[in-house]
Design an enzyme around this catalytic site. Structure first.
Site, PDB file in Angstrom:
ATOM      1  N   ASP A  11       0.871  -1.173   0.000  1.00 46.08           N
ATOM      2  CA  ASP A  11       0.000   0.000   0.000  1.00 46.08           C
ATOM      3  C   ASP A  11       0.903   1.217   0.000  1.00 46.08           C
ATOM      4  OD1 ASP A  11      -2.432  -1.390   0.098  1.00 46.08           O
ATOM      5  OD2 ASP A  11      -2.323  -1.585   2.269  1.00 46.08           O
ATOM      6  N   ASP A 130     -13.824  -3.339  -2.551  1.00 48.07           N
ATOM      7  CA  ASP A 130     -13.775  -3.073  -1.108  1.00 48.07           C
ATOM      8  C   ASP A 130     -15.190  -3.211  -0.570  1.00 48.07           C
ATOM      9  OD1 ASP A 130     -11.068  -2.448  -1.365  1.00 48.07           O
ATOM     10  OD2 ASP A 130     -11.480  -0.319  -1.681  1.00 48.07           O
TER      11      ASP A 130
END
Length: 256
Positions: A11, A130
């Site tokens: 990330d 998500d």
């Protein structure tokens, strides 16, 4: 059971690898290329590079960071973050990525998935989803899909959206449980199994790995094709080899 993959996730925020909990509270972990090279040596099957603020900031992932990361490894790299057009995808592929991951852009313009599959091949197009659990007053629950790095609820039920992206040409789904993300309490295998049973393409489980058995459960209970983790690997709780040896002993086919 076909060969299963173990995938570290980078990330990236402002050119640095970070890790948070429930999509917030980020800690600096290091340089993307250095982290990628380490995981390549450790035996990772692939890497995922997500520029986690690109969509929110209205830009695409940093090409120079991608290029440096690709040059440091010999395994496939999937890149996501702010990719909203075929031109963006082409730039990411030119930087050396093997696959692209789209999330918000696909929700804003679903036909982008079909265009990308035609232009670059279905196998190079990953749709990231998500999802967050929503509980009804009657005790029922469902998972809603979120956009822009988990900031915006879309109204899409996760299974319906998974079927939609598959029909449009997605070759793989990167499925993140927002509830489990960074908690190290285990993958949400109810969510994973729901999506895995709805579409015939590979599912990568993301969010919640904390112990070795969590990886096994994702494959056996969640029915996924790959597991993605960040915290455990970034902070050296387990090595890639430890995870793979554990999975192999559990009868799950992985490449050591």
């Amino acid at each position: 059971m076909s060969g299963k993959r173990v995938i570290p996730c980078l990330d990236v925020k402002n050119g640095r690898v970070v890790k948070g909990v429930n999509f917030a509270g980020f800690r600096d972990v290091g340089d993307p290329a250095e982290q990628a090279a380490f995981y390549d040596r450790e035996g990772a099957d692939e890497l995922v590079f997500l520029d986690i603020t690109a969509s929110h900031e209205g830009r695409r992932a940093f090409s120079e960071s991608i290029r440096r990361t690709v040059q440091a490894i010999s395994i496939p790299l999937t890149v996501g973050g702010g990719i909203s057009s075929l031109k963006d995808m082409e730039a990411v592929f030119e930087a050396g990525a093997s696959k692209v991951s789209v999330n918000t852009a696909a929700l804003d313009n679903p036909d982008l998935i079909a265009q990308a599959a035609r232009a670059f091949g279905r196998e190079r197009i990953v749709v990231a989803i998500d999802a967050k659990r929503t509980n009804g007053a009657d005790g029922s629950h469902w998972w809603e899909v979120y956009a822009r790095g988990g900031r915006i609820a879309t109204g899409w039920e996760v299974g319906e959206w998974a079927e939609r992206v598959y029909s449009l040409g997605a070759g793989e789904i990167l499925l993140t449980s927002m509830d489990a993300d960074g908690t190290q309490d285990g993958y949400d295998n109810d969510l994973n199994r729901l999506v895995a049973e709805r579409v015939p393409i590979p599912i990568i489980a993301s969010g919640g790995a904390g112990r070795l058995e969590h990886f096994k459960d994702a494959f056996l209970l969640g029915k996924v094709d790959a597991v993605l983790a960040a915290s455990l690997f970034h902070f050296r709780t387990y090595s890639i080899r430890e995870v793979k040896e554990y999975l192999q002993e559990a009868g799950i086919p992985v490449c050591l």
